[in-house]
Design an enzyme around this catalytic site. Sequence first.
Site, PDB file in Angstrom:
ATOM      1  N   GLY A  30       7.377  11.566 -38.142  1.00  0.00           N
ATOM      2  CA  GLY A  30       7.995  10.327 -37.669  1.00  0.00           C
ATOM      3  C   GLY A  30       8.543   9.500 -38.820  1.00  0.00           C
ATOM      4  O   GLY A  30       9.697   9.087 -38.798  1.00  0.00           O
TER       5      GLY A  30
ATOM      6  N   TRP B 193       9.409  10.519 -41.692  1.00  0.00           N
ATOM      7  CA  TRP B 193      10.512  11.209 -42.332  1.00  0.00           C
ATOM      8  C   TRP B 193      11.846  10.837 -41.681  1.00  0.00           C
ATOM      9  O   TRP B 193      12.863  10.697 -42.345  1.00  0.00           O
ATOM     10  CB  TRP B 193      10.300  12.729 -42.267  1.00  0.00           C
ATOM     11  CG  TRP B 193      11.561  13.483 -42.537  1.00  0.00           C
ATOM     12  CD1 TRP B 193      12.187  13.620 -43.731  1.00  0.00           C
ATOM     13  CD2 TRP B 193      12.384  14.166 -41.583  1.00  0.00           C
ATOM     14  NE1 TRP B 193      13.347  14.350 -43.583  1.00  0.00           N
ATOM     15  CE2 TRP B 193      13.481  14.689 -42.270  1.00  0.00           C
ATOM     16  CE3 TRP B 193      12.281  14.376 -40.202  1.00  0.00           C
ATOM     17  CZ2 TRP B 193      14.482  15.423 -41.648  1.00  0.00           C
ATOM     18  CZ3 TRP B 193      13.277  15.105 -39.579  1.00  0.00           C
ATOM     19  CH2 TRP B 193      14.351  15.619 -40.294  1.00  0.00           C
ATOM     20  N   HIS B 194      11.838  10.640 -40.349  1.00  0.00           N
ATOM     21  CA  HIS B 194      13.087  10.293 -39.673  1.00  0.00           C
ATOM     22  C   HIS B 194      13.608   8.934 -40.114  1.00  0.00           C
ATOM     23  O   HIS B 194      14.810   8.681 -40.063  1.00  0.00           O
ATOM     24  CB  HIS B 194      12.892  10.302 -38.155  1.00  0.00           C
ATOM     25  CG  HIS B 194      12.932  11.675 -37.558  1.00  0.00           C
ATOM     26  ND1 HIS B 194      11.799  12.347 -37.161  1.00  0.00           N
ATOM     27  CD2 HIS B 194      13.954  12.516 -37.310  1.00  0.00           C
ATOM     28  CE1 HIS B 194      12.147  13.529 -36.685  1.00  0.00           C
ATOM     29  NE2 HIS B 194      13.439  13.656 -36.776  1.00  0.00           N
ATOM     30  N   GLY B 195      12.709   8.056 -40.509  1.00  0.00           N
ATOM     31  CA  GLY B 195      13.133   6.741 -40.956  1.00  0.00           C
ATOM     32  C   GLY B 195      12.022   5.741 -40.734  1.00  0.00           C
ATOM     33  O   GLY B 195      11.141   5.954 -39.910  1.00  0.00           O
TER      34      GLY B 195
END
Lengths: 400, 78
Positions: free
Chosen positions: A329, A331-333
Amino acid sequence: MLNLQPYADPTYFIYLLLALVPLAIGLYYGKRFVWYEVIVSLLFIFLIFDSGRYIQQGIALIIYMLWETALVAWYTSYRKRANNSWVFYITTFLSILPILAVRIGDTGLFKTQLTLLGFLGISYLTFRTVGTIIETRDGSIKEFSLPLFLRFVLFMPTLSSGPIDRYRHFNQDATVAPSRDKYIEFLGKAVWYFFLGFLYKFILAYGFEHLYSYTQNMAMADASQGWSWWLIGVGYSYGFYLFFDFAGYSLFAVATGYVMGFDVPMNFKQPFRSKNLKDFWNRWHITLSFWFRDFVFMRLVFTMMKNKVFKSRITTSNVAYIVNMLIMGFWHGLTWYYIVYGLFHGVGLVVNDAWLRYKKKHKVPHNKLTEYFAIFLTLNVVMFSLLIFCGFLDKFWFHH
Amino acid sequence: MDVQAEVIEVLNGIIGEDISDQMDDNLFDSGLLDSMATVELLLDLENKFSIQAPVSEFNRDEWDTPNKIIAKVKSLIG
């Protein structure tokens, strides 16, 4: 100046396939023209970043590559002499530092220019680099080869959004040509994947994108009430849009890799037929979820079991699921909805495992009907998670 | 006890059923092994045979049946 974004429009495919003809002829006759491949790849990468706002990204890419190459080269030579855990942790941290900086810059919380370090594909390049460092630590990769490392990380078909290959798997193809039978099989699949990709990306994803935008507008009209039935439509249209867009792109990337004689791993395997959440993650963005499985989940479990952190095996795996999906999660932003999405899937996997254990112990009826129900239930859980992921709820609740 | 019998014993312990009649069955496809069980397997093998089998050496295609696992263990010992 000519600027070509990967797989963006029909002309890209014409230029790309024309440029690959000499390489394909060579491969058909059992020869891999490495220099030709390198020049064509560099040319197409150059054409992504050669004008307007892309130039800044091109510079960021060069800085990034200098940084990561130096890091991996140094760590490989260090690893031959010694194997200190802290050196490994610090090296790994330094290799994710650029994307971390970009993600922090993206939040806009601080008045920084960190976003300038970002470029198209940075997260995918980071996966390849970090994977290489971890396998070097394990002793699975022993030598650093500058040309192979650069060809692997910058592999042109998968530069912008994966699929994420592994260094050793990539290297099996990098210097030799596949057998003629194998290459003919590759070409046959490539043609099929290109056309399937056109259907997915340029027709289906296009349609669902419009539906997504329409349902958003309808839902926004109810925003003051905090709930709208249109949200269901937003979740579904976004979910299908995301799938057809990303799976379509992935088909292009795999097909191009095949034409270049590389066995690029597939990214999707009919995810909407998943029977449970675990099954879903074996079918959805496969190279990412397997990357997390191998480099985060299994290592975390290994360390926790070896040091007997938890007595129970179930607690160990539950903690690892949640940490694993939370990192995904993040990593996505760094926004609430990506993090909630990660947490949702972490908890989902914990519940899923508990159910599978219950099913094993007790006699639960199993037939075609229960199977269809399982698929239906999984689909809805996934679509709900994608409604969170798409970020519309942020606008709907907090910025209307 | 020979390597074969010991590996089978380890596998039976992790899986919770006797696998000695399915030596060439794919344990991942049948759902008997998953990531969690795999790590337990690697740890047990490490303890029992004092072999180093890091996670990145664990390529599922090479470890997916009892016979392949036995062959792998033998190669790591030898």
